[in-house]
Design a protein around this motif. Structure first.
Motif: not given
Length: 83
Positions: A56-62, A67-68, A71, A74-75
């Motif tokens: 989750f932290q690897s997402k640019p806008s975390w 979190i949707s 996402e 995807e995880m």
């Protein structure tokens, strides 16, 4: 309007929308049910939660986004099913 929830995963605070939270909760419950019955399972659960937080932290806008459900899906795809 969607409801969002603040959660703590591996010591990191995330904002997550309601339907994504339900999916994540069910996934983590399945992981817990699967691993609690084996020696060292609680440590593995902690490791899995740590990896989820990293994903989750690897997402640019975390830090600024919520979190949707997509996402979380995807995880789960990345991590695999508890089975």
């Amino acid at each position: 309007m969607e409801k969002s929830i603040k959660i703590n995963i591996a010591g990191v605070i995330f904002h997550i929308n309601d339907d994504a939270y339900e999916l994540l909760r069910d996934y983590l419950q399945s992981v817990t049910n699967r691993l609690n019955q084996i020696p060292g399972g609680s440590e593995m659960i902690d490791d899995i939660e740590g990896r989820i937080a990293e994903l989750f932290q690897s997402k640019p806008s975390w830090q600024t986004a919520i979190i949707s459900k997509e996402e979380v899906e995807e995880m789960i795809s990345t991590m695999g099913s508890p089975e």
